[in-house]
Motif scaffolding. Structure first.
Motif, short mmCIF file in Angstrom:
data_model
loop_
_atom_site.label_atom_id
_atom_site.label_comp_id
_atom_site.label_asym_id
_atom_site.label_seq_id
_atom_site.Cartn_x
_atom_site.Cartn_y
_atom_site.Cartn_z
N ASP A 52 0.84 -1.19 0.00
CA ASP A 52 0.00 0.00 0.00
C ASP A 52 0.88 1.24 0.00
OD1 ASP A 52 -2.46 -1.37 0.14
OD2 ASP A 52 -2.23 -1.60 2.30
N GLY A 53 0.42 2.30 -0.68
CA GLY A 53 1.24 3.51 -0.70
C GLY A 53 0.59 4.66 -1.42
N GLN A 54 1.45 5.57 -1.88
CA GLN A 54 0.98 6.80 -2.51
C GLN A 54 1.97 7.29 -3.55
OE1 GLN A 54 0.81 9.21 1.11
NE2 GLN A 54 -1.41 9.25 0.96
N PHE A 55 1.46 7.99 -4.54
CA PHE A 55 2.26 8.85 -5.38
C PHE A 55 2.14 10.27 -4.83
CE2 PHE A 55 1.58 5.61 -8.82
CZ PHE A 55 2.93 5.32 -9.02
N ASP A 56 3.26 10.92 -4.61
CA ASP A 56 3.28 12.32 -4.15
C ASP A 56 2.45 12.53 -2.89
OD1 ASP A 56 4.89 13.07 -6.35
OD2 ASP A 56 3.10 13.15 -7.62
N GLN A 57 2.37 11.51 -2.05
CA GLN A 57 1.67 11.59 -0.77
C GLN A 57 0.22 12.03 -0.93
OE1 GLN A 57 3.92 13.79 2.18
NE2 GLN A 57 5.85 12.88 1.53
N ALA A 58 -0.39 11.65 -2.08
CA ALA A 58 -1.72 12.17 -2.35
C ALA A 58 -2.71 11.11 -2.81
CB ALA A 58 -1.65 13.27 -3.41
N SER A 59 -2.26 9.98 -3.30
CA SER A 59 -3.18 8.97 -3.84
C SER A 59 -3.27 7.79 -2.88
CB SER A 59 -2.70 8.50 -5.21
OG SER A 59 -1.45 7.83 -5.09
N THR A 60 -4.13 6.84 -3.23
CA THR A 60 -4.23 5.58 -2.49
C THR A 60 -3.85 4.47 -3.44
OG1 THR A 60 -6.02 6.48 -1.13
CG2 THR A 60 -5.73 4.09 -1.13
N LEU A 61 -2.61 4.02 -3.35
CA LEU A 61 -2.04 3.07 -4.28
C LEU A 61 -2.00 1.68 -3.65
CD1 LEU A 61 -0.51 2.65 -7.01
CD2 LEU A 61 1.60 3.23 -5.77
N ARG A 62 -2.44 0.68 -4.40
CA ARG A 62 -2.46 -0.70 -3.94
C ARG A 62 -1.83 -1.56 -5.02
NH1 ARG A 62 -2.95 -4.27 0.44
NH2 ARG A 62 -4.48 -5.92 0.07
#
Length: 267
Positions: A52-62
């Protein structure tokens, strides 16, 4: 080091590496290839997992990483590609094909990605925050922008898998999913509960009982708003909230499904 093309196979060898602990052996395992047909190193195989993570501290990436391949989504794109890990540098390189989420119903738990690909290159450092090698942090670039990303191992990969855990009734919004065991596999049927006629049939099997991943084949998906296809392959996993996630792909399109339990263990 060669950059990989992040292209994730939906159906690979049954061999499964350990969780995230990294070996110093970077040799290729000739029994496993990624979607491009390239041999996958043993250290890359150890990156298998759910992130789990983010691009540019803005998205919800899975992201799901499996056998040197990656696919997943955020709010904007579905991602598909490959990964290579260099243990000498603690460095993971990925190149993702990103296609727009062209149709979705968040309330109904489905997301369809299609269209022209935008190529992303990711260059990340693997390091420890809470548990061994649980975090990737780095930079990314595509044709129009650059930025940063973070990914964290969600800790669910070593959860055991069994058909009894996924058997039963599942639901999301207007859709219902029924899973019943048939010996070493399970049959599944998805329907629109109230209207629309969207339906799919398929099977589900355990890949490795020590890893939280199931192989999925849909024989047909029909009468739906998008992704009406036959002979679809992919994966399923139980996330930390107890929901059943599906990662499906055919041709250049992807479908992501998310179901909550109604009755577990076939009860």
């Amino acid at each position: 080091m060669n950059r990989l093309i992040l292209c994730l196979p939906l159906w690979m060898s049954w061999w499964l590496a350990g969780c995230i602990s990294v070996s110093s052996d970077g040799t290729s395992d000739t029994t496993v290839s990624n979607d491009q047909g390239d041999p996958v190193t043993t250290t890359t195989l150890m990156m298998n997992g759910l992130w789990d993570g983010q691009f540019d501290q803005a998205s919800t990436l899975r992201l799901l990483v499996w056998q040197g391949n990656v696919f997943g989504r955020d709010e904007t794109y579905g991602y598909y590609g490959t990964i290579e890990y260099n243990n000498d540098e603690s460095r993971a390189l990925m190149t993702l094909e990103a296609r727009s989420i062209s149709a979705s119903e968040e309330a109904d738990g489905w997301y369809h990605a299609s269209g022209t690909a935008v190529n992303y290159e990711l260059d990340g450092l693997l390091f420890t925050v809470t548990s061994s090698n649980d975090t990737l942090v780095g930079d990314y670039a595509n044709a129009t922008t650059t930025g940063s990303f973070t990914l964290t191992d969600d800790g669910s990969w070593t959860t055991t898998a069994s058909l009894s855990k996924v058997a039963g009734q599942w639901a999301t919004g207007d859709y219902e999913l029924y899973v019943t065991t048939q010996g070493s596999s399970a049959s599944l049927k998805g329907i629109a509960a109230t209207s629309g006629g969207c339906a799919f049939n398929g099977t589900l099997t355990v890949i490795d009982s020590n890893r939280n991943l199931y192989a999925v084949t849909l024989s047909e998906r029909k009468n739906c708003d998008a992704f009406n296809k036959t002979a679809v392959t992919g994966f399923a996993t139980l996330n930390n909230d107890g929901a059943l996630e599906f990662y499906l792909r055919k041709d250049s399109e992807q479908l992501f499904l998310l179901f909550d339990p109604v009755s577990a263990n076939g009860s």
